[in-house]
Design an enzyme around this catalytic site. Sequence first.
Site, PDB file in Angstrom:
ATOM      1  N   HIS A  57      40.002  30.424 -74.491  1.00  0.00           N
ATOM      2  CA  HIS A  57      40.013  30.040 -73.068  1.00  0.00           C
ATOM      3  C   HIS A  57      41.450  30.143 -72.496  1.00  0.00           C
ATOM      4  O   HIS A  57      41.881  29.462 -71.628  1.00  0.00           O
ATOM      5  CB  HIS A  57      39.725  28.695 -73.257  1.00  0.00           C
ATOM      6  CG  HIS A  57      38.304  28.325 -74.029  1.00  0.00           C
ATOM      7  ND1 HIS A  57      37.245  28.994 -73.440  1.00  0.00           N
ATOM      8  CD2 HIS A  57      37.940  27.531 -75.208  1.00  0.00           C
ATOM      9  CE1 HIS A  57      36.209  28.655 -74.166  1.00  0.00           C
ATOM     10  NE2 HIS A  57      36.573  27.766 -75.221  1.00  0.00           N
ATOM     11  N   HIS A 219      31.644  29.484 -73.322  1.00  0.00           N
ATOM     12  CA  HIS A 219      31.323  30.051 -74.410  1.00  0.00           C
ATOM     13  C   HIS A 219      30.099  30.968 -74.250  1.00  0.00           C
ATOM     14  O   HIS A 219      29.551  31.295 -75.253  1.00  0.00           O
ATOM     15  CB  HIS A 219      31.169  29.303 -75.643  1.00  0.00           C
ATOM     16  CG  HIS A 219      32.106  27.978 -75.725  1.00  0.00           C
ATOM     17  ND1 HIS A 219      31.636  26.780 -75.090  1.00  0.00           N
ATOM     18  CD2 HIS A 219      33.241  27.807 -76.203  1.00  0.00           C
ATOM     19  CE1 HIS A 219      32.839  25.848 -75.313  1.00  0.00           C
ATOM     20  NE2 HIS A 219      33.746  26.604 -76.029  1.00  0.00           N
TER      21      HIS A 219
END
Lengths: 331, 331
Positions: A57, A219
């Site tokens: 991320h 995700h």
Amino acid sequence: MKKFVNDPRQFVPEMLTGIQLASGGALDYDPRYNLIYRADAPNDNKVSIIQGSGSGHEPAHTMIVGKGMLDGACPGDVFAGPPVEFVYETSKLLYSPKGILHLVNNYTGDRTAWEMAKEMCEADGMKVGALLVDDDVAVKDSTWTVGRRGVAGNFFVIKATGAASENGAELEELVRIGEKVIASVRSMGIALTSCTPPERGTPLFEIGDDEMEVGIGIHGEPGRERVKLASADEIVDILLDAVVPDLPYSSGDEVALMVNGLGGTPISEQYLLYGIAHRKLADQGISVFRSYVGEYCTSLDMAGASLTLLKVDDELKELLLAPAEVSNRIF
Amino acid sequence: MKKFVNDPRQFVPEMLTGIQLASGGALDYDPRYNLIYRADAPNDNKVSIIQGSGSGHEPAHTMIVGKGMLDGACPGDVFAGPPVEFVYETSKLLYSPKGILHLVNNYTGDRTAWEMAKEMCEADGMKVGALLVDDDVAVKDSTWTVGRRGVAGNFFVIKATGAASENGAELEELVRIGEKVIASVRSMGIALTSCTPPERGTPLFEIGDDEMEVGIGIHGEPGRERVKLASADEIVDILLDAVVPDLPYSSGDEVALMVNGLGGTPISEQYLLYGIAHRKLADQGISVFRSYVGEYCTSLDMAGASLTLLKVDDELKELLLAPAEVSNRIF
């Protein structure tokens, strides 16, 4: 898989090595816990602030460690929360007499690790505060999560508590400020493509050339719906129609407006989206106090973007404008 | 085509509108010339510095307009140099009594426009300096270019001359500093994928799933060779083996080291490359004075990266460390 990578199992350690080397001595790296931390931490005069969810991320959170931001970040592997041990050992290494603040994005794996580590720290007599970020309005109780997910709005929790901690705020005060940000921030994202975790080597999900996923998780979790690819104007409408009524944000409000790229979308498109969102908010009487355009919380190489609104008052404005330094800088 | 876009012909104006709106009043936008410029320009006490090549390379150059950087940028459409009129009118609008500096990346289309505009300005009695950036060691006399191409090294020319101009340096002094940077900076890039211009709607070139283009141009021009996809370590070797001997950079040198993402490569991979390059340079006795990791000069959504070295002395170090402000900021 078209990535810059050596052994995919070493992807995270090699990235973290790069972060440390790029920092010019401002950051240290402890490979035992995937830990990137300020070389001057812990500081007895400030509460330490740490975070760590999955890797993948970036820049969240290992690239936003620095003065006025996080004191340390101890992520797990790609899209995997950190083991309890990472959080517990990081808490001990960076513990300040003023206490330590745990920032947690709301995913079941992350929560489990951080809550257990907090109990272990408290059993050792440490003073620990915790904040749970859950700004994503897309879905509740989805894959991997009970309740809402935590996404790019997390940046504002770090910025506000990081600034206050530099000013010497106590742990209870940081929790109050963080909860205020969390109560005022909402986000939603849209994916145009899937993403490819290095160890997996293939896209995480399939999506048609003419499709997009509305309310994507960071995700690759499913969002609200899979629809036909729309124009930028229509996409901003979809995002604002979900985010604005949720708080709600109303005419007369001042906001921080963030357009966050998900990793594979060029900054040109992010600014195009920003301009549309800024104007559409103005049409609703909502004015932008400060803009944030770029990558804040990504999903590897996913093409897509999210939109975040933070309602600001005088206290939050001052904290947003306070100086901060991270290694992931332009100059 | 998976992009955030409305009418592709309005891609550049809509992006520029977003840049202006995101600037909080620091920048103005003149749609007649695709011109983004500092709201406080021209300033009688400093030389104005302008640039403008094709769009599609953002943040270059419209997103690095600001204090200590460019006074204005007037790009053409995607991958098209600005018309002569853009450069001439921008020069007149931003003209300072101390003169104006034209920064030009070495592409035939760009050079033609900037050289003609310079003649027109000088015929009007304006004092104009010009710098031609040609840092790409990959190829000479390639598609669109006579001589070497100008790529991400351009950032350092802007940073150094921008800092000096804030300090009141005269035009001749800025040209000297810029020429020093150009004489000290070298770059090369590698593409893993093609890129898709919005109006075209399809990838600019084809490349196999197991191939990469070594020495790629920032408009997708061919480089040195098309080879099999290699590991990150091997890729850094290829880049350093081309860049280091070119100047050459030698043991004992101090450098600024830039790893530049080409638009579709996530920052995690850029830091992974950075760490490898930093260590390999140290092995050669070349030490990094300052790191630059991120997107500086892109090719739309191309997955790929370039590596730039700038040899620094005390003068350049001071100019690199001088403060600068752009709208394309993190905080």
